[in-house]
Design a protein around this motif. Structure first.
Motif, PDB file in Angstrom:
ATOM      1  N   ALA A 213       0.857  -1.434   0.067  1.00  0.00           N
ATOM      2  CA  ALA A 213       0.007  -0.232   0.032  1.00  0.00           C
ATOM      3  C   ALA A 213       0.741   1.255  -0.071  1.00  0.00           C
TER       4      ALA A 213
ATOM      5  N   ASP B  16       3.541   3.373  -3.348  1.00  0.00           N
ATOM      6  CA  ASP B  16       3.071   4.212  -4.344  1.00  0.00           C
ATOM      7  C   ASP B  16       3.107   5.497  -3.720  1.00  0.00           C
TER       8      ASP B  16
ATOM      9  N   THR C  12       1.016   8.393  -4.822  1.00  0.00           N
ATOM     10  CA  THR C  12      -0.122   8.859  -4.173  1.00  0.00           C
ATOM     11  C   THR C  12      -0.597   8.342  -2.819  1.00  0.00           C
ATOM     12  N   ARG C  13      -0.525   7.046  -2.721  1.00  0.00           N
ATOM     13  CA  ARG C  13      -0.959   6.477  -1.381  1.00  0.00           C
ATOM     14  C   ARG C  13       0.195   6.797  -0.423  1.00  0.00           C
TER      15      ARG C  13
ATOM     16  N   ILE D 288      -0.998  10.429   0.796  1.00  0.00           N
ATOM     17  CA  ILE D 288      -2.190  10.299   1.496  1.00  0.00           C
ATOM     18  C   ILE D 288      -1.666  10.064   3.010  1.00  0.00           C
TER      19      ILE D 288
ATOM     20  N   HIS E  45      -7.081   4.036  -4.846  1.00  0.00           N
ATOM     21  CA  HIS E  45      -5.960   4.220  -3.977  1.00  0.00           C
ATOM     22  C   HIS E  45      -6.483   4.038  -2.489  1.00  0.00           C
ATOM     23  N   PHE E  46      -7.601   4.748  -2.409  1.00  0.00           N
ATOM     24  CA  PHE E  46      -8.311   4.590  -0.879  1.00  0.00           C
ATOM     25  C   PHE E  46      -8.785   3.332  -0.633  1.00  0.00           C
TER      26      PHE E  46
ATOM     27  N   LEU F 136      -5.486   1.358   0.522  1.00  0.00           N
ATOM     28  CA  LEU F 136      -5.099   1.863   2.062  1.00  0.00           C
ATOM     29  C   LEU F 136      -6.178   1.248   2.697  1.00  0.00           C
TER      30      LEU F 136
END
Lengths: 109, 109
Positions: free
Chosen positions: B27, B30, B32-33, B36, B63-64, B67
């Motif tokens: 998770a 990446d 973007t993750r 976050i 992505h959410f 996660l």
């Protein structure tokens, strides 16, 4: 250069400054690759067939490539054998304590 | 249950005991993750559209989900808004110090 032409070339390794955190996390997010790293974390250089993992040789080659391209392992050819070691000093120089912490968490899990 | 039937159901979250190290590393592998998680690491619960990432809404939803399924974030719906927070206490209980160490390494890199 075509892939077939590179098969007999020695493996390439990224410089310490090129080591990328996201690549390292991706490399460690697989059980076989984590097992390879954990085995090397406390042990010496090993010949490729001697790791405690149960995967086909072609799959193992793929995993070694991911680990090598992430900068976690070093590989060298000697005759017909390929020896693999952990780039522990390089990893520590770039991300102090990180991989040791992850390996510890894997062993405790 | 078919996926289409679950769209309006509240998001599911794994229990603390189910949190898996390899899922968490995946998770976090990446950009973007990781962004976050870093944003939530030191901040409060946020509405989904307010994260400093530049991806399409459908990509962000993916992505959410990664996660959330790894147990890193909690999401709750309130009216038409979905609020996201970090499961920091749960993560710390399962893997003490780990995610903080990774977030620190990402910020320094």
């Amino acid at each position: 250069m075509a892939r077939s032409q590179r098969n007999t070339a020695p493996p390439r390794h990224p410089d310490v400054a090129e080591l990328d955190l996201l690549d390292i996390l991706h490399a460690l997010s697989d059980r076989t690759r984590m097992t390879i790293v954990r085995t090397l974390w406390t042990g010496p250089e090993r010949v490729c067939g001697t790791f405690p993992v149960d995967v086909a040789p072609s799959t193992l080659s793929h995993h070694f490539r991911v680990l090598r391209e992430a900068g976690l392992i070093h590989q060298r050819d000697e005759g017909t054998k390929r020896w693999t070691s952990l780039r522990r000093n390089d990893i520590e120089a770039r991300f102090p304590g990180l991989v040791g912490h992850i390996v510890d968490a894997f062993e405790r899990a």
